[in-house]
Motif scaffolding. Structure first.
Motif, PDB file in Angstrom:
ATOM      1  N   LYS A 160       0.858  -1.178   0.000  1.00 30.28           N
ATOM      2  CA  LYS A 160       0.000   0.000   0.000  1.00 30.28           C
ATOM      3  C   LYS A 160       0.890   1.222   0.000  1.00 30.28           C
ATOM      4  CE  LYS A 160      -3.192  -1.489   3.376  1.00 30.28           C
ATOM      5  NZ  LYS A 160      -4.493  -1.403   4.029  1.00 30.28           N
ATOM      6  N   CYS A 161       0.533   2.208  -0.779  1.00 26.91           N
ATOM      7  CA  CYS A 161       1.236   3.477  -0.814  1.00 26.91           C
ATOM      8  C   CYS A 161       2.759   3.294  -0.887  1.00 26.91           C
ATOM      9  CB  CYS A 161       0.877   4.325   0.404  1.00 26.91           C
ATOM     10  SG  CYS A 161       1.493   5.995   0.229  1.00 26.91           S
ATOM     11  N   PRO A 162       3.267   2.992  -2.092  1.00 35.85           N
ATOM     12  CA  PRO A 162       4.705   2.673  -2.232  1.00 35.85           C
ATOM     13  C   PRO A 162       5.645   3.781  -1.771  1.00 35.85           C
ATOM     14  CG  PRO A 162       3.517   2.323  -4.302  1.00 35.85           C
ATOM     15  CD  PRO A 162       2.543   2.947  -3.351  1.00 35.85           C
ATOM     16  N   SER A 297      -0.420   1.672  -8.127  1.00 30.89           N
ATOM     17  CA  SER A 297      -0.181   1.791  -6.690  1.00 30.89           C
ATOM     18  C   SER A 297      -1.427   1.401  -5.913  1.00 30.89           C
ATOM     19  CB  SER A 297       0.185   3.226  -6.338  1.00 30.89           C
ATOM     20  OG  SER A 297       1.366   3.598  -6.984  1.00 30.89           O
ATOM     21  N   LYS A 298      -1.212   0.709  -4.799  1.00 28.63           N
ATOM     22  CA  LYS A 298      -2.333   0.407  -3.928  1.00 28.63           C
ATOM     23  C   LYS A 298      -2.527   1.609  -3.024  1.00 28.63           C
ATOM     24  CE  LYS A 298      -2.019  -4.526  -4.342  1.00 28.63           C
ATOM     25  NZ  LYS A 298      -3.147  -4.522  -5.301  1.00 28.63           N
ATOM     26  N   ALA A 299      -3.496   2.452  -3.372  1.00 25.80           N
ATOM     27  CA  ALA A 299      -3.673   3.708  -2.653  1.00 25.80           C
ATOM     28  C   ALA A 299      -5.075   4.243  -2.882  1.00 25.80           C
ATOM     29  CB  ALA A 299      -2.651   4.738  -3.138  1.00 25.80           C
ATOM     30  N   GLY A 300      -5.542   5.018  -1.905  1.00 23.07           N
ATOM     31  CA  GLY A 300      -6.874   5.602  -1.994  1.00 23.07           C
ATOM     32  C   GLY A 300      -7.028   6.490  -3.218  1.00 23.07           C
ATOM     33  N   ALA A 301      -5.958   7.183  -3.590  1.00 26.18           N
ATOM     34  CA  ALA A 301      -6.033   8.089  -4.743  1.00 26.18           C
ATOM     35  C   ALA A 301      -6.346   7.315  -6.022  1.00 26.18           C
ATOM     36  CB  ALA A 301      -4.722   8.850  -4.892  1.00 26.18           C
ATOM     37  N   VAL A 302      -5.789   6.112  -6.140  1.00 29.67           N
ATOM     38  CA  VAL A 302      -6.043   5.280  -7.317  1.00 29.67           C
ATOM     39  C   VAL A 302      -7.467   4.733  -7.256  1.00 29.67           C
ATOM     40  CG1 VAL A 302      -5.336   3.228  -8.589  1.00 29.67           C
ATOM     41  CG2 VAL A 302      -3.616   4.655  -7.475  1.00 29.67           C
ATOM     42  N   ALA A 303      -7.860   4.265  -6.063  1.00 29.52           N
ATOM     43  CA  ALA A 303      -9.208   3.727  -5.882  1.00 29.52           C
ATOM     44  C   ALA A 303     -10.243   4.796  -6.251  1.00 29.52           C
ATOM     45  CB  ALA A 303      -9.402   3.275  -4.438  1.00 29.52           C
ATOM     46  N   HIS A 304      -9.941   6.029  -5.939  1.00 29.40           N
ATOM     47  CA  HIS A 304     -10.838   7.141  -6.223  1.00 29.40           C
ATOM     48  C   HIS A 304     -11.064   7.303  -7.725  1.00 29.40           C
ATOM     49  CE1 HIS A 304     -10.568  11.766  -6.853  1.00 29.40           C
ATOM     50  NE2 HIS A 304     -11.791  11.365  -7.082  1.00 29.40           N
ATOM     51  N   TYR A 305      -9.981   7.451  -8.482  1.00 27.25           N
ATOM     52  CA  TYR A 305     -10.129   7.611  -9.936  1.00 27.25           C
ATOM     53  C   TYR A 305     -10.764   6.364 -10.563  1.00 27.25           C
ATOM     54  CZ  TYR A 305      -7.178  11.773  -9.763  1.00 27.25           C
ATOM     55  OH  TYR A 305      -6.673  13.013  -9.495  1.00 27.25           O
ATOM     56  N   ALA A 306     -10.322   5.210 -10.093  1.00 28.14           N
ATOM     57  CA  ALA A 306     -10.807   3.960 -10.672  1.00 28.14           C
ATOM     58  C   ALA A 306     -12.297   3.772 -10.410  1.00 28.14           C
ATOM     59  CB  ALA A 306     -10.010   2.786 -10.094  1.00 28.14           C
ATOM     60  N   THR A 307     -12.754   4.153  -9.222  1.00 22.66           N
ATOM     61  CA  THR A 307     -14.159   3.953  -8.888  1.00 22.66           C
ATOM     62  C   THR A 307     -15.045   4.873  -9.730  1.00 22.66           C
ATOM     63  OG1 THR A 307     -13.526   3.299  -6.670  1.00 22.66           O
ATOM     64  CG2 THR A 307     -15.835   3.865  -6.990  1.00 22.66           C
ATOM     65  N   GLU A 308     -14.616   6.107  -9.923  1.00 22.55           N
ATOM     66  CA  GLU A 308     -15.400   7.016 -10.777  1.00 22.55           C
ATOM     67  C   GLU A 308     -15.532   6.455 -12.188  1.00 22.55           C
ATOM     68  OE1 GLU A 308     -14.015  11.059 -10.661  1.00 22.55           O
ATOM     69  OE2 GLU A 308     -14.648  11.325  -8.580  1.00 22.55           O
ATOM     70  N   MET A 309     -14.434   5.891 -12.664  1.00 29.64           N
ATOM     71  CA  MET A 309     -14.422   5.294 -13.999  1.00 29.64           C
ATOM     72  C   MET A 309     -15.339   4.080 -14.062  1.00 29.64           C
ATOM     73  SD  MET A 309     -12.656   6.193 -16.597  1.00 29.64           S
ATOM     74  CE  MET A 309     -11.112   6.852 -16.052  1.00 29.64           C
ATOM     75  N   PHE A 310     -15.284   3.265 -13.036  1.00 29.31           N
ATOM     76  CA  PHE A 310     -16.092   2.054 -12.969  1.00 29.31           C
ATOM     77  C   PHE A 310     -17.579   2.399 -13.021  1.00 29.31           C
ATOM     78  CE2 PHE A 310     -18.765   0.111  -9.651  1.00 29.31           C
ATOM     79  CZ  PHE A 310     -19.102  -1.067 -10.299  1.00 29.31           C
ATOM     80  N   VAL A 311     -17.983   3.415 -12.275  1.00 31.04           N
ATOM     81  CA  VAL A 311     -19.399   3.764 -12.199  1.00 31.04           C
ATOM     82  C   VAL A 311     -19.922   4.185 -13.572  1.00 31.04           C
ATOM     83  CG1 VAL A 311     -21.066   5.299 -11.134  1.00 31.04           C
ATOM     84  CG2 VAL A 311     -19.244   4.335  -9.770  1.00 31.04           C
TER      85      VAL A 311
END
Lengths: 418, 105
Positions: A160-162, A297-311
Motif C-alpha cells: 500500500k502506498c509505495p 499503486s495500492k492507494a486511496g487516490a487510485v481507488a478514487h479515480y478507478a471507482t469514478e471510472m467504474f461507475v
C-alpha cells in the motif's frame, strides 16, 4: 429486484455505494454492502502518527455515517464467495444472491509471514506504521529514541502506498533534526527494488533528495528473516543489516476470503482487466481498489479515480453496451518530505512522473516532482476532501485520466541539467 | 526506441536494455543478456527458471513476480538468489526477454 452486492466499506466500497445509489433506479436495484469492521480509517493519515502530528482519534470515523441510507449495510464477516453460483456466504450463515458483485476488500499486512518479525520483539525493537495500532505504538518508541540506527524495510512489493516508507524516513530526518539529535541517528532504507524509485526521472530527482537528507539506500535487499535477538535482518543473499529500531513494512496481501474462494493469485489479489476492473474470469464481478491485481499503486487516490471510472462504465455495461471508459492507471500522490514541505507525483501506467505544475499547467498551484510548502498543505487538506467530498460520492473537479499538460518533458533544460 | 545487436541479430531494446518484443528472443540472445547481468554461463538450473518464466508469460509477455517464479517453478527463493544474484525477478525478466515486472514507481 436485481441485486448488487459490495464487499468492503473502505475507500473504494464506500465510494461505489454512494455513486451507485445515485446512478441506479432503486425501484429496480437493491444495493447491499458488507463489512465486518464498523470503523472507517483514514489510512493516509497514518504516516503522521509516529511523529505525533496526527491525533489517532481523528483518523477513525463510523462507516455507517458515510453510507447512503438507501443501501442495506451489513456488519458481518464474509465467509465465502461462490462466483459460479452468484452467492456470498456470511459468517452468520446469511446467503446473499447477486446479479453483480463489487469486491473492495482491500489488502492488509501479514508480518507473521516473515520469520522473526512478529515474535517477542514485535512492538519493542520491531515496529510498523501500516495499521493505526502499530503507528500509535511507534509514536512512543520514536518519542523515547535516544539515537542509533533506524532501518525501514519493505518486505516485498506490491505494498500500500509505495512512497510511504520514503516519507517516513524524510519525516524522521526532520523530526530528529528538530529534536537536536539527528547526528546520533542513522537512517537506512532497505528495499527489494533496485533503488528508492525505479522510474528514471523520479529516481534521479528524488534519489538526490534522499542523499541530501543523509538517508542511505540499501537496494535489492530481499529480506529472508529477522533475527530479533541479534537485532538484524538478513537477506536471501545473506547480507546482514543491524538495527536499533526496525520499522517494517510487512508483506501485504489481499483478504483471506479471496484466497479461500479461489479468486486470488499467490497474494490473494483478484485478476482483473487493468483498464476496466472487470474480473478476468467472471463477467459479473468487478474489483476495485487494493483488492485487484492491477499494476498500479495500492492507494486511496487510485481507488478514487478507478471507482469514478467504474461507475460510468457500469451504467453502460448493464445495458449490454461495451466497457468504453478506460482507466489509464492515473495516480497522484503527495509525498511528505519533512520540514513542512512535500512533493507531488502525477503519473499513469505509461507515463512516468515528471516535473511541472498541477492541476493548472504553468500555474499549479502544486509543483510536480519538486519540494514545496504548498504540496504539504495540499496533503493536509486532502483529509478534509476525503471525508467531505470523496466519501459522499461527490466528484472533485479533476479529470480521472492523466493529462500531459503542465508536465515538463524538457525538464532537463529548465533545470539546467545537461 | 534504441536498437542493439545481440547474438548477431538487431533487436529493439528499451532504455534499461529489456527486449521490446518478446518474440525477438532466442536462446543465444538469452546467453548474451545473461553476460550483461554478470552471469557467465547459463546452467540447466538457470534454464529451468527461464523456461518457466517464458511459459508463464505466455502471449501477454508479462514477467512473473518472484513469488510467481518460486511457487510455479519449484525453485526456492534462496536458490533463485544464488542463480541470479541481487534482483532475481528483474534479471530473470530481462534474460527471458520479457518486460520489466510491472508496478514499480
Amino acid at each position: 429486484m436485481k441485486k448488487i452486492v459490495i464487499l468492503g466499506a473502505g475507500t473504494a466500497g464506500t465510494m461505489a455505494a454512494n455513486h451507485l445509489t445515485r446512478l441506479m433506479d432503486l425501484d429496480e436495484w437493491q444495493i447491499t454492502i458488507v463489512d465486518e469492521d464498523p470503523i472507517h480509517y483514514y489510512q493516509a493519515g497514518y504516516i503522521f502518527v509516529p511523529f505525533g502530528k496526527a491525533n489517532p482519534n481523528r483518523l477513525m470515523k463510523q462507516k455507517k455515517n458515510y453510507l447512503p441510507s438507501k443501501v442495506r449495510a451489513l456488519q458481518q464477516k464474509v465467509e465465502l464467495i461462490q462466483p459460479e453460483n452468484n452467492k456470498v456466504i456470511l459468517a452468520d450463515k446469511t446467503i446473499l444472491d447477486y446479479d453483480f458483485l463489487v469486491i473492495a476488500t482491500g489488502c492488509d499486512i501479514y508480518p507473521e509471514e516473515t520469520p522473526g518479525l512478529a515474535e517477542h520483539e514485535w512492538g519493542k525493537s520491531i515496529h510498523s506504521f501500516y495499521t493505526l495500532k502499530t503507528a500509535v505504538a511507534l509514536e512512543e518508541k520514536m518519542r523515547n529514541f535516544q539515537g542509533g540506527r533506524i532501518v525501514v524495510n519493505v518486505v516485498e512489493n506490491p505494498i500500500k502506498c509505495p512512497v510511504a516508507p520514503m516519507e517516513f524516513l524524510m519525516l524522521a530526518d526532520s523530526y530528529f533534526t528538530q529534536k537536536g539529535i539527528r547526528d546520533r541517528v542513522e537512517l537506512i532504507y532497505a528495499t527489494p527494488n533496485s533503488g528508492a524509485f525505479t522510474k528514471p526521472v523520479a529516481s534521479k530527482l528524488i534519489g538526490d533528495m534522499l542523499d541530501r537528507k543523509n538517508i542511505n539506500v540499501e537496494a535489492d535487499f530481499y529480506i529472508d528473516r529477522a533475527d530479533p535477538d541479534a537485532k538484524k535482518i538478513i537477506s536471501y543473499d545473506e547480507r546482514e543489516l543491524e538495527y536499533d529500531l526496525l520499522v517494517s513494512v510487512p508483506l501485504n496481501k489481499g483478504s483471506d476470503v479471496i484466497g479461500k474462494s479461489g479468486l486470488g493469485d499467490d497474494l490473494n489479489y483478484v485478476a482483473v482487466n487493468k483498464s476496466t476492473f472487470l474480473s478476468d474470469n467472471f463477467d459479473n464481478i468487478f474489483v476495485l481498489g487494493d483488492a485487484a491485481n492491477a499494476p498500479t499503486s495500492k492507494a486511496g487516490a487510485v481507488a478514487h479515480y478507478a471507482t469514478e471510472m467504474f461507475v460510468e462504465n457500469f451504467k453502460h455495461y448493464i445495458e449490454g453496451k461495451p466497457l468504453e471508459e478506460k482507466f489509464d492507471g492515473h495516480t497522484n500522490c503527495f509525498i511528505e518530505s519533512g520540514y513542512g514541505k512535500g512533493v507531488l507525483l502525477d503519473f499513469n501506467y505509461e507515463q512516468e512522473p515528471l516535473p511541472g505544475r498541477f492541476p493548472v499547467p504553468g500555474i499549479g498551484p502544486f509543483a510536480l516532482l519538486q519540494e514545496s510548502r504548498l504540496n504539504h498543505i495540499g496533503k493536509l487538506s486532502f483529509e478534509w476532501m476525503y471525508w467531505n467530498i470523496l466519501m459522499h460520492g461527490r466528484k472533485v473537479p479533476l479529470a480521472p485520466t492523466m493529462s500531459m499538460a503542465g508536465k515538463w518533458t524538457d525538464w532537463e533544460k529548465r533545470f539546467n541539467i545537461a | 526506441m534504441a536498437t542493439k545487436v545481440l547474438a548477431g541479430v538487431t533487436v529493439e531494446v528499451n532504455e534499461e536494455g529489456f527486449l521490446v518484443n518478446p518474440a525477438d528472443w532466442t536462446k543465444e540472445i538469452a546467453a548474451e543478456l545473461a553476460k550483461e547481468e554478470g552471469i557467465a554461463e547459463l546452467t540447466e538450473a538457470h534454464w529451468k527458471v527461464i523456461d518457466f518464466s517464458r511459459q508463464s508469460a505466455g502471449t501477454s509477455g508479462a514477467a512473473p513476480t518472484l513469488r510467481g517464479i518460486t511457487s510455479g517453478s519449484g525453485v526456492s527463493t534462496k536458490e533463485l538468489f544464488s542463480l541470479f544474484p541481487k534482483g532475481p525477478a528483474k534479471k530473470v525478466a530481462k534474460i527471458a526477454g520479457l518486460g520489466k515486472p510491472e508496478g514499480c514507481v
